[in-house]
Write an enzyme that holds these catalytic residues in place. Structure first.
Site, PDB file in Angstrom:
ATOM      1  N   SER A 268       0.847  -1.193   0.000  1.00 34.86           N
ATOM      2  CA  SER A 268       0.000   0.000   0.000  1.00 34.86           C
ATOM      3  C   SER A 268       0.879   1.238   0.000  1.00 34.86           C
ATOM      4  CB  SER A 268      -0.891   0.007   1.250  1.00 34.86           C
ATOM      5  OG  SER A 268      -1.522   1.257   1.406  1.00 34.86           O
TER       6      SER A 268
ATOM      7  N   TYR B  70      -2.295  -0.388  10.425  1.00 35.23           N
ATOM      8  CA  TYR B  70      -2.326  -0.800   9.026  1.00 35.23           C
ATOM      9  C   TYR B  70      -1.062  -0.335   8.302  1.00 35.23           C
ATOM     10  CZ  TYR B  70      -3.766  -0.915   4.112  1.00 35.23           C
ATOM     11  OH  TYR B  70      -3.816  -1.134   2.758  1.00 35.23           O
TER      12      TYR B  70
END
Length: 264
Positions: free
Chosen positions: A154, A167
């Protein structure tokens, strides 16, 4: 269902077998479908969304492709071992593994909302799960003498996440996993990280921040001027597993429309 993106489809995976984790929904489903469009026999992994996995497999069969579904809890080493054993027993050989599955803590809208449960869940799935998938499948790929692993990362590793720090920490951890196993498995098996930017998946569209102006703000900050649906970048993720990427390993590749311009 996939939109018509206008992209040309090439048979980059003709005669090959590709396993995609978390392929019942979202980005994983589109990667699996794109691999089938490019000629692959596709393993569609799921944990709890059996219906979604079957729907992905049906989409693949509808275009004349071959697909099978496999279930496993990626947070469990024992479950991962069984998954690897079953996948190789069923296919004989596995050419590509896409570690797409991950927990993004969708329910969390602020760092203030962090809980022990969410922290443990994200780390167990995103870090431990990806590491163990790479470990178990990569070791078997070494035995067969070839393979490519793509870990889906990501862009939060560039800017972090004020929404969900756990995250961002987990996705940053993927870089260490990727580099370590790329060095361990070379030259027979390549391991890379692909980092998509924001995509308009079903889960993203349902997020409260997305509905309350974040989408428009991000589009304004993105040079390409759009937030794409996942099928637009599915083929880009798979590039890292193609012969054209045969000299790329241990790398981090970004596809976010220019939102983060990383480099020298």
């Amino acid at each position: 269902m996939s939109q018509n993106t206008g992209q040309k489809i090439f048979p980059r995976f003709a005669g090959k077998t590709v396993l995609v984790t978390g392929a019942g929904t979202g980005f994983g489903a589109e990667i699996a479908f794109r691999a089938a469009q490019e000629g692959a026999r596709v393993g569609v992994h799921y944990n709890s969304s059996k219906r979604g996995a079957e729907r992905t497999a049906e989409r693949i069969r509808a275009i004349g492709g071959e697909a099978f579904t496999v279930q496993a809890d990626i947070s469990s080493w024992g479950s991962i071992r069984l998954l690897a054993d079953k996948a190789f027993e069923r296919t004989g050989t596995l050419d590509v593994l896409v570690n797409n599955v991950g927990d993004v803590a969708t329910e969390q809208m602020s760092w203030r909302d962090l809980t022990q449960e969410s922290l443990d869940r994200v780390i167990d799935v995103d870090v431990k799960g990806t590491l163990l998938m790479t470990h178990e499948f990569g070791s078997r790929m070494l035995e067969q003498g070839h393979g490519a692993i793509v870990n889906i990362g990501s862009t939060v590793v560039v800017r972090g996440s004020a929404r969900a720090p756990q995250y961002a920490a987990a996705k940053y951890g993927l870089l260490g996993i990727t580099k370590s196993y790329a060095a361990a498995f070379a030259p027979a098996v390549r391991v890379n990280t692909f980092a998509p930017g924001f995509m308009e998946t079903g889960a993203t569209l349902e997020r409260e921040d997305w509905k309350s102006g974040r989408r428009e703000k991000l589009i304004a900050q993105t040079p390409m001027g759009t937030i794409p649906p996942p099928e637009v970048v599915a083929g880009t993720a798979l590039f890292l597993a193609t012969e054209d990427a045969s000299h790329i390993t241990g790398a981090y590749m970004l596809a976010d429309g220019g939102f983060n311009m990383v480099g020298a």
